[in-house]
Design a protein around this motif. Structure first.
Motif, PDB file in Angstrom:
ATOM      1  N   PRO A  38       0.950  -1.322   0.049  1.00 47.61           N
ATOM      2  CA  PRO A  38      -0.161  -0.064   0.022  1.00 47.61           C
ATOM      3  C   PRO A  38       0.757   1.277  -0.105  1.00 47.61           C
ATOM      4  O   PRO A  38       0.433   2.388  -0.592  1.00 47.61           O
ATOM      5  CB  PRO A  38      -0.589  -0.103   1.256  1.00 47.61           C
ATOM      6  CG  PRO A  38      -0.831  -1.726   1.505  1.00 47.61           C
ATOM      7  CD  PRO A  38       0.520  -2.053   1.200  1.00 47.61           C
ATOM      8  N   VAL A  39       2.084   1.328   0.584  1.00 49.43           N
ATOM      9  CA  VAL A  39       3.011   2.389   0.541  1.00 49.43           C
ATOM     10  C   VAL A  39       3.496   2.587  -0.764  1.00 49.43           C
ATOM     11  O   VAL A  39       3.420   3.761  -1.256  1.00 49.43           O
ATOM     12  CB  VAL A  39       3.851   1.950   1.566  1.00 49.43           C
ATOM     13  CG1 VAL A  39       5.100   2.981   1.511  1.00 49.43           C
ATOM     14  CG2 VAL A  39       3.552   2.079   2.960  1.00 49.43           C
ATOM     15  N   VAL A  40       3.767   1.695  -1.442  1.00 49.13           N
ATOM     16  CA  VAL A  40       4.161   1.782  -2.830  1.00 49.13           C
ATOM     17  C   VAL A  40       3.215   2.323  -3.804  1.00 49.13           C
ATOM     18  O   VAL A  40       3.394   3.152  -4.679  1.00 49.13           O
ATOM     19  CB  VAL A  40       4.726   0.524  -3.470  1.00 49.13           C
ATOM     20  CG1 VAL A  40       5.192   0.349  -5.006  1.00 49.13           C
ATOM     21  CG2 VAL A  40       5.932  -0.158  -2.619  1.00 49.13           C
ATOM     22  N   ASP A  41       1.721   1.673  -3.624  1.00 51.02           N
ATOM     23  CA  ASP A  41       0.562   2.287  -4.211  1.00 51.02           C
ATOM     24  C   ASP A  41       0.515   3.818  -3.964  1.00 51.02           C
ATOM     25  O   ASP A  41       0.348   4.495  -4.948  1.00 51.02           O
ATOM     26  CB  ASP A  41      -0.569   1.576  -3.744  1.00 51.02           C
ATOM     27  CG  ASP A  41      -0.551   0.225  -4.256  1.00 51.02           C
ATOM     28  OD1 ASP A  41       0.176  -0.352  -5.204  1.00 51.02           O
ATOM     29  OD2 ASP A  41      -1.505  -0.431  -3.713  1.00 51.02           O
ATOM     30  N   GLN A  42       0.523   4.402  -2.683  1.00 49.02           N
ATOM     31  CA  GLN A  42       0.501   5.761  -2.380  1.00 49.02           C
ATOM     32  C   GLN A  42       1.631   6.598  -3.284  1.00 49.02           C
ATOM     33  O   GLN A  42       1.329   7.672  -3.701  1.00 49.02           O
ATOM     34  CB  GLN A  42       0.678   5.933  -1.045  1.00 49.02           C
ATOM     35  CG  GLN A  42      -0.471   5.595  -0.159  1.00 49.02           C
ATOM     36  CD  GLN A  42      -0.111   5.484   1.460  1.00 49.02           C
ATOM     37  OE1 GLN A  42       0.732   6.165   1.611  1.00 49.02           O
ATOM     38  NE2 GLN A  42      -1.151   4.956   2.169  1.00 49.02           N
ATOM     39  N   ILE A  43       2.700   6.022  -3.087  1.00 48.38           N
ATOM     40  CA  ILE A  43       3.838   6.603  -3.945  1.00 48.38           C
ATOM     41  C   ILE A  43       3.587   6.878  -5.344  1.00 48.38           C
ATOM     42  O   ILE A  43       3.793   8.026  -5.930  1.00 48.38           O
ATOM     43  CB  ILE A  43       5.223   6.114  -3.744  1.00 48.38           C
ATOM     44  CG1 ILE A  43       5.629   6.311  -2.170  1.00 48.38           C
ATOM     45  CG2 ILE A  43       6.475   6.740  -4.631  1.00 48.38           C
ATOM     46  CD1 ILE A  43       7.055   5.398  -1.891  1.00 48.38           C
ATOM     47  N   GLY A  44       3.006   5.815  -5.884  1.00 52.76           N
ATOM     48  CA  GLY A  44       2.582   5.751  -7.345  1.00 52.76           C
ATOM     49  C   GLY A  44       1.596   6.871  -7.661  1.00 52.76           C
ATOM     50  O   GLY A  44       1.456   7.510  -8.412  1.00 52.76           O
ATOM     51  N   GLU A  45       0.483   6.932  -6.750  1.00 53.84           N
ATOM     52  CA  GLU A  45      -0.444   7.989  -7.020  1.00 53.84           C
ATOM     53  C   GLU A  45      -0.239   9.394  -6.906  1.00 53.84           C
ATOM     54  O   GLU A  45      -0.439  10.132  -7.232  1.00 53.84           O
ATOM     55  CB  GLU A  45      -1.627   7.715  -5.741  1.00 53.84           C
ATOM     56  CG  GLU A  45      -2.396   6.293  -6.019  1.00 53.84           C
ATOM     57  CD  GLU A  45      -3.418   5.964  -5.045  1.00 53.84           C
ATOM     58  OE1 GLU A  45      -3.659   7.129  -4.129  1.00 53.84           O
ATOM     59  OE2 GLU A  45      -4.017   4.597  -5.016  1.00 53.84           O
ATOM     60  N   GLU A  46       0.658   9.494  -5.512  1.00 52.68           N
ATOM     61  CA  GLU A  46       1.172  10.789  -5.200  1.00 52.68           C
ATOM     62  C   GLU A  46       2.258  11.326  -6.345  1.00 52.68           C
ATOM     63  O   GLU A  46       2.325  12.629  -6.594  1.00 52.68           O
ATOM     64  CB  GLU A  46       1.692  11.035  -3.997  1.00 52.68           C
ATOM     65  CG  GLU A  46       0.931  10.788  -2.990  1.00 52.68           C
ATOM     66  CD  GLU A  46       1.519  10.827  -1.522  1.00 52.68           C
ATOM     67  OE1 GLU A  46       2.275  11.251  -1.143  1.00 52.68           O
ATOM     68  OE2 GLU A  46       0.723  10.143  -0.675  1.00 52.68           O
TER      69      GLU A  46
END
Length: 107
Positions: A38-46
């Motif tokens: 989920p952290v990697v997902d957040q970085i991808g979105e941001e």
């Protein structure tokens, strides 16, 4: 959630990308992978305007995992201009990953 990449799509999606690509090598059975996912997902979105973020399931895509010598997961690699430019192994908090990848995220 970050898109999945496979052995068959890796070259097009990662190696031929015009911007840096963060690839999260993971497996369903890996507890630390589920924590960092989920952290990697957040970085991808941001940071979608700066980098592309993809996930590769090492169980279902062993050829790519073997090619890049993935022996411990989670492993997060940054590819730039078709080459591995940075490697991070192990689950880390978001702040640590953002700092580690800052040259790709702020560029």
């Amino acid at each position: 959630m970050a898109d999945q990449v496979t052995d068959s799509t890796f070259a097009d999606e990662v190696l031929r990308s015009d911007k840096p690509v963060i690839v999260d090598f993971w497996a369903e059975w890996c507890g630390p992978c589920r924590m960092v996912g989920p952290v990697v997902d957040q970085i991808g979105e941001e940071y979608a305007d700066k980098v592309k973020v993809l996930k590769l399931d090492v169980e279902n895509n062993p050829a790519t995992a073997m090619k890049y010598g993935i022996t411990s997961i989670p492993a997060i690699y940054v590819f730039k201009d078709g080459e591995v430019d940075h490697q991070s192994v192990g689950a880390k908090p978001k702040a640590a990953l953002v700092k580690e990848f800052s040259k790709y995220l702020e560029g």
